[in-house]
Design a protein around this motif. Structure first.
Motif, PDB file in Angstrom:
ATOM      1  N   ARG A 213      -8.330  17.837  -1.068  1.00 26.39           N
ATOM      2  CA  ARG A 213      -8.015  16.424  -1.277  1.00 26.39           C
ATOM      3  C   ARG A 213      -8.370  15.601  -0.041  1.00 26.39           C
ATOM      4  NH1 ARG A 213      -3.094  18.466  -3.552  1.00 26.39           N
ATOM      5  NH2 ARG A 213      -1.881  17.736  -1.747  1.00 26.39           N
ATOM      6  N   ALA A 214      -8.224  16.209   1.140  1.00 29.94           N
ATOM      7  CA  ALA A 214      -8.518  15.484   2.380  1.00 29.94           C
ATOM      8  C   ALA A 214     -10.004  15.193   2.536  1.00 29.94           C
ATOM      9  CB  ALA A 214      -8.009  16.280   3.576  1.00 29.94           C
ATOM     10  N   THR A 215     -10.845  15.979   1.855  1.00 30.74           N
ATOM     11  CA  THR A 215     -12.293  15.781   1.976  1.00 30.74           C
ATOM     12  C   THR A 215     -12.813  14.651   1.089  1.00 30.74           C
ATOM     13  OG1 THR A 215     -12.777  17.410   0.233  1.00 30.74           O
ATOM     14  CG2 THR A 215     -12.593  18.228   2.503  1.00 30.74           C
ATOM     15  N   ILE A 216     -11.956  14.159   0.188  1.00 33.27           N
ATOM     16  CA  ILE A 216     -12.376  13.094  -0.735  1.00 33.27           C
ATOM     17  C   ILE A 216     -11.884  11.757  -0.201  1.00 33.27           C
ATOM     18  CG2 ILE A 216     -12.292  12.252  -3.104  1.00 33.27           C
ATOM     19  CD1 ILE A 216     -11.545  15.117  -3.939  1.00 33.27           C
ATOM     20  N   SER A 217     -12.799  10.900   0.177  1.00 33.88           N
ATOM     21  CA  SER A 217     -12.426   9.604   0.739  1.00 33.88           C
ATOM     22  C   SER A 217     -11.967   8.637  -0.349  1.00 33.88           C
ATOM     23  CB  SER A 217     -13.618   9.001   1.492  1.00 33.88           C
ATOM     24  OG  SER A 217     -14.655   8.676   0.577  1.00 33.88           O
ATOM     25  N   ARG A 218     -11.238   7.622   0.073  1.00 34.03           N
ATOM     26  CA  ARG A 218     -10.780   6.605  -0.872  1.00 34.03           C
ATOM     27  C   ARG A 218     -11.968   5.870  -1.504  1.00 34.03           C
ATOM     28  NH1 ARG A 218      -5.859   4.042  -1.383  1.00 34.03           N
ATOM     29  NH2 ARG A 218      -5.132   5.136   0.495  1.00 34.03           N
ATOM     30  N   GLY A 219     -13.009   5.645  -0.695  1.00 35.42           N
ATOM     31  CA  GLY A 219     -14.186   4.967  -1.224  1.00 35.42           C
ATOM     32  C   GLY A 219     -14.868   5.764  -2.314  1.00 35.42           C
ATOM     33  N   GLU A 220     -14.935   7.093  -2.124  1.00 34.10           N
ATOM     34  CA  GLU A 220     -15.551   7.944  -3.142  1.00 34.10           C
ATOM     35  C   GLU A 220     -14.741   7.918  -4.429  1.00 34.10           C
ATOM     36  OE1 GLU A 220     -16.911  12.616  -3.849  1.00 34.10           O
ATOM     37  OE2 GLU A 220     -15.942  12.003  -1.969  1.00 34.10           O
ATOM     38  N   LYS A 221     -13.410   7.919  -4.304  1.00 32.74           N
ATOM     39  CA  LYS A 221     -12.560   7.908  -5.492  1.00 32.74           C
ATOM     40  C   LYS A 221     -12.805   6.648  -6.328  1.00 32.74           C
ATOM     41  CE  LYS A 221      -8.301   9.243  -5.301  1.00 32.74           C
ATOM     42  NZ  LYS A 221      -6.869   9.378  -4.938  1.00 32.74           N
ATOM     43  N   PHE A 222     -12.896   5.502  -5.657  1.00 35.75           N
ATOM     44  CA  PHE A 222     -13.098   4.267  -6.401  1.00 35.75           C
ATOM     45  C   PHE A 222     -14.537   4.145  -6.904  1.00 35.75           C
ATOM     46  CE2 PHE A 222      -9.168   3.111  -4.222  1.00 35.75           C
ATOM     47  CZ  PHE A 222      -8.481   2.472  -5.252  1.00 35.75           C
ATOM     48  N   ALA A 223     -15.476   4.730  -6.176  1.00 35.20           N
ATOM     49  CA  ALA A 223     -16.865   4.718  -6.646  1.00 35.20           C
ATOM     50  C   ALA A 223     -17.011   5.524  -7.939  1.00 35.20           C
ATOM     51  CB  ALA A 223     -17.787   5.278  -5.566  1.00 35.20           C
ATOM     52  N   LEU A 224     -16.224   6.604  -8.047  1.00 38.34           N
ATOM     53  CA  LEU A 224     -16.298   7.438  -9.249  1.00 38.34           C
ATOM     54  C   LEU A 224     -15.737   6.751 -10.480  1.00 38.34           C
ATOM     55  CD1 LEU A 224     -15.337  10.910  -7.748  1.00 38.34           C
ATOM     56  CD2 LEU A 224     -17.503  10.336  -8.858  1.00 38.34           C
ATOM     57  N   LEU A 225     -14.945   5.717 -10.292  1.00 37.66           N
ATOM     58  CA  LEU A 225     -14.403   5.008 -11.439  1.00 37.66           C
ATOM     59  C   LEU A 225     -15.500   4.389 -12.297  1.00 37.66           C
ATOM     60  CD1 LEU A 225     -11.258   3.159 -10.026  1.00 37.66           C
ATOM     61  CD2 LEU A 225     -11.306   5.071 -11.629  1.00 37.66           C
ATOM     62  N   ARG A 226     -16.644   4.142 -11.695  1.00 37.06           N
ATOM     63  CA  ARG A 226     -17.755   3.585 -12.470  1.00 37.06           C
ATOM     64  C   ARG A 226     -18.197   4.540 -13.566  1.00 37.06           C
ATOM     65  NH1 ARG A 226     -21.954   1.862  -7.881  1.00 37.06           N
ATOM     66  NH2 ARG A 226     -21.259   3.909  -7.135  1.00 37.06           N
ATOM     67  N   ALA A 227     -18.049   5.852 -13.308  1.00 35.59           N
ATOM     68  CA  ALA A 227     -18.397   6.833 -14.339  1.00 35.59           C
ATOM     69  C   ALA A 227     -17.468   6.706 -15.539  1.00 35.59           C
ATOM     70  CB  ALA A 227     -18.319   8.258 -13.768  1.00 35.59           C
ATOM     71  N   GLY A 228     -16.199   6.342 -15.284  1.00 40.04           N
ATOM     72  CA  GLY A 228     -15.262   6.167 -16.379  1.00 40.04           C
ATOM     73  C   GLY A 228     -15.470   4.867 -17.129  1.00 40.04           C
ATOM     74  N   LEU A 229     -16.006   3.865 -16.436  1.00 43.84           N
ATOM     75  CA  LEU A 229     -16.245   2.582 -17.091  1.00 43.84           C
ATOM     76  C   LEU A 229     -17.429   2.648 -18.053  1.00 43.84           C
ATOM     77  CD1 LEU A 229     -15.776   0.107 -14.100  1.00 43.84           C
ATOM     78  CD2 LEU A 229     -14.206   0.505 -16.013  1.00 43.84           C
ATOM     79  N   LEU A 230     -18.364   3.553 -17.799  1.00 42.14           N
ATOM     80  CA  LEU A 230     -19.581   3.623 -18.608  1.00 42.14           C
ATOM     81  C   LEU A 230     -19.293   3.875 -20.088  1.00 42.14           C
ATOM     82  CD1 LEU A 230     -22.640   3.466 -18.552  1.00 42.14           C
ATOM     83  CD2 LEU A 230     -22.701   5.920 -18.061  1.00 42.14           C
ATOM     84  N   PRO A 231     -18.536   4.930 -20.455  1.00 44.79           N
ATOM     85  CA  PRO A 231     -18.263   5.127 -21.893  1.00 44.79           C
ATOM     86  C   PRO A 231     -17.450   3.996 -22.502  1.00 44.79           C
ATOM     87  CG  PRO A 231     -16.947   6.630 -20.573  1.00 44.79           C
ATOM     88  CD  PRO A 231     -17.951   6.006 -19.653  1.00 44.79           C
ATOM     89  N   LEU A 232     -16.572   3.377 -21.694  1.00 41.47           N
ATOM     90  CA  LEU A 232     -15.801   2.252 -22.206  1.00 41.47           C
ATOM     91  C   LEU A 232     -16.720   1.075 -22.518  1.00 41.47           C
ATOM     92  CD1 LEU A 232     -12.658   2.334 -19.877  1.00 41.47           C
ATOM     93  CD2 LEU A 232     -12.872   3.209 -22.208  1.00 41.47           C
ATOM     94  N   LEU A 233     -17.716   0.862 -21.659  1.00 40.69           N
ATOM     95  CA  LEU A 233     -18.673  -0.214 -21.907  1.00 40.69           C
ATOM     96  C   LEU A 233     -19.512   0.067 -23.147  1.00 40.69           C
ATOM     97  CD1 LEU A 233     -19.889  -0.946 -18.248  1.00 40.69           C
ATOM     98  CD2 LEU A 233     -18.412  -2.378 -19.680  1.00 40.69           C
ATOM     99  N   ILE A 234     -19.911   1.332 -23.320  1.00 37.95           N
ATOM    100  CA  ILE A 234     -20.681   1.705 -24.504  1.00 37.95           C
ATOM    101  C   ILE A 234     -19.849   1.475 -25.764  1.00 37.95           C
ATOM    102  CG2 ILE A 234     -21.766   3.626 -25.740  1.00 37.95           C
ATOM    103  CD1 ILE A 234     -22.561   4.768 -22.999  1.00 37.95           C
ATOM    104  N   PHE A 235     -18.588   1.935 -25.724  1.00 39.86           N
ATOM    105  CA  PHE A 235     -17.703   1.768 -26.875  1.00 39.86           C
ATOM    106  C   PHE A 235     -17.461   0.288 -27.159  1.00 39.86           C
ATOM    107  CE2 PHE A 235     -13.450   1.676 -28.875  1.00 39.86           C
ATOM    108  CZ  PHE A 235     -13.698   2.508 -29.955  1.00 39.86           C
ATOM    109  N   ALA A 236     -17.254  -0.503 -26.103  1.00 38.76           N
ATOM    110  CA  ALA A 236     -17.017  -1.935 -26.293  1.00 38.76           C
ATOM    111  C   ALA A 236     -18.254  -2.629 -26.843  1.00 38.76           C
ATOM    112  CB  ALA A 236     -16.592  -2.564 -24.963  1.00 38.76           C
ATOM    113  N   ALA A 237     -19.427  -2.269 -26.322  1.00 38.14           N
ATOM    114  CA  ALA A 237     -20.664  -2.885 -26.801  1.00 38.14           C
ATOM    115  C   ALA A 237     -20.898  -2.596 -28.278  1.00 38.14           C
ATOM    116  CB  ALA A 237     -21.856  -2.368 -25.980  1.00 38.14           C
ATOM    117  N   MET A 238     -20.387  -1.467 -28.728  1.00 39.01           N
ATOM    118  CA  MET A 238     -20.581  -1.063 -30.118  1.00 39.01           C
ATOM    119  C   MET A 238     -19.515  -1.655 -31.041  1.00 39.01           C
ATOM    120  SD  MET A 238     -20.729   2.838 -31.536  1.00 39.01           S
ATOM    121  CE  MET A 238     -19.178   3.238 -30.708  1.00 39.01           C
TER     122      MET A 238
END
Length: 441
Positions: A213-238
């Motif tokens: 857990r110490a090796t994962i920076s806060r910036g990396e954690k929030f950057a990864l949220l974009r991966a979760g937004l992608l399917p939501l955007l696809i679902f919303a667009a549809m």
């Protein structure tokens, strides 16, 4: 010969053909056409042709290849890997966190493909190796992946609900909307079970270590949220244009497919190989489903002509003196028993045409009944000895995941599915509130 005897002979002939290894659509279609000819002479031969024409006029069927294509592009372009990395980072520190993340991954995957097999393939290739490396209990791993992948046939855009809509002649859009809350309820109950089991026995699902857990920076954690937004955007667009009335169901499915391709291209992963694999598999699955639906329509037409729905209603309500709710419970119990030996497609073709007529005769809401049927299909995927997901898991998992482990692992999740089914029967508005609210506008 009585109509009841004719119906019994049709079923026994069809089951005998299936036992001998004939394809589902071949057995069902053959029995339908032969009995139509025997009952109505040469005019009965038109039933098969009229079923084909009816099939070609259903615009909703065009959504099927679009959603299948979406699922395969998602899988082949490794967009799901990005999602799992996000859940790994955000939920890994808590006991059972990766298992909970796997369920959430399956929910998002289900919202983009509508097939159980796609979720199973993604879970077995992405989540399973990571869960094994983290020393998760084998029963927990197997149960989570199998149960999570089954959500694909309940959460829209569900292909099973499309097929049910065609056979029951109900609006696909209303069935999809009706499946959202039951699907999310079931996923929530899965997560609650995992969290409670992990809290009682952390050794079953240990969290990731403090060092990692110490090796994962806060910036990396929030950057990864974009991966979760992608399917939501696809679902919303549809779904948003469809719910707002701006597009038809078919147009929305095309938007979903194009958005998924655009996402893969944005990641520079939409290669020639991805396109070829997705297209070939989409063509194979779509053709299979079309043949099955055509055969089921022919079979259902013969049963309509025989008046089987009214005859079965008379047996249950008049001869046996059962109430309409007792009949409904018997129908669901029979689905659960058949699910131990048949897959959802076979159940849909063999029994759904008759049970849909019976449910209509008993004045049950067919949208609500379609969700009940779909949940029993989910349970059928997981019940021994011939559950579809059981054998997929055995084929995709490492050798240490033997059939005894795979069979035992699904027991608690099947109980959760049964709980969801009971809740939905007691509180129909769980499924009906959303479609009634949207279509009342």
């Amino acid at each position: 010969m009585s109509y009841e005897l004719i119906a019994a002979l049709m079923f026994s002939t069809m089951l005998l053909m299936m036992i001998t290894g004939q394809r589902v659509f071949g057995a069902v279609g053959f029995v339908a056409v032969v009995f139509a000819m025997l009952l109505w002479g040469e005019g009965g031969t038109d039933m098969g042709f009229s079923s084909i024409m009816k099939l070609m006029k259903w615009n909703a069927l065009l959504t099927l290849p679009m959603f299948v294509f979406m699922g395969y592009v998602m899988s082949e372009s490794r967009l799901a890997s990005d999602l799992y990395r996000m859940f790994h980072v955000w939920f890994g520190p808590m006991p059972g966190g990766l298992a909970i993340g796997t369920i959430l991954l399956m929910v998002l995957i289900s919202a983009m493909n509508g097939l159980s097999v796609a979720g199973m393939a993604i879970g077995a290739t992405i989540a399973l190796p990571e869960l094994v490396r983290r020393n998760y209990d084998k029963l927990m791993i197997s149960g989570v992946i199998q149960a999570g992948s089954s959500l694909g046939i309940l959460i829209p855009p569900s292909v099973v609900l499309v097929l049910f809509a065609l056979i029951a002649r109900q609006p696909v859009s209303q069935l999809w909307l009706a499946g959202i809350f039951p699907g999310l309820l079931m996923a929530t109950l899965f997560i609650a079970y995992i969290a409670i089991r992990s809290w009682l026995n952390p050794a079953l699902a240990p969290p990731i270590s403090a060092e990692e857990r110490a090796t994962i920076s806060r910036g990396e954690k929030f950057a990864l949220l974009r991966a979760g937004l992608l399917p939501l955007l696809i679902f919303a667009a549809m779904m948003v244009p469809f719910v707002k009335g701006w597009t038809s169901l078919t147009e929305s499915s095309v938007i979903g497919a194009l958005t998924t391709v655009a996402a893969a291209m944005l990641k520079r992963r939409f290669t020639r190989q991805v396109f070829e694999v997705a297209t070939r598999n989409t063509l194979a699955i779509t053709t299979m489903f079309m043949l099955i639906i055509m055969a089921a329509l022919s079979f259902g037409a013969v049963f309509d002509g025989l008046g089987a729905g009214r005859a079965i209603r008379g047996v249950f309500l008049e001869d046996l003196g059962l109430s309409r709710w007792e009949v409904l419970i018997l129908m669901q119990l029979s689905f659960l028993v058949m699910g131990m030996f048949l897959d959802d497609t076979a159940m849909l073709v063999i029994v759904a045409p008759v049970y849909v007529m019976l449910a209509k005769e008993l004045e049950f809401d067919l949208i609500w009944y379609g969700i009940l049927y779909t949940i029993t299909c989910q349970i059928a995927y997981l019940t021994p000895p011939f559950g579809y997901n059981l054998f997929l898991m055995r084929a995709l998992a490492p050798p240490e995941f033997g059939l005894p482990v795979i069979y035992r692992s699904v027991i608690p999740f099947v109980l959760v599915m049964l709980l969801t089914l009971i809740l939905l029967m007691i509180f129909p508005q769980i499924a009906l509130w959303l479609p009634q609210t949207i279509y009342a506008r």
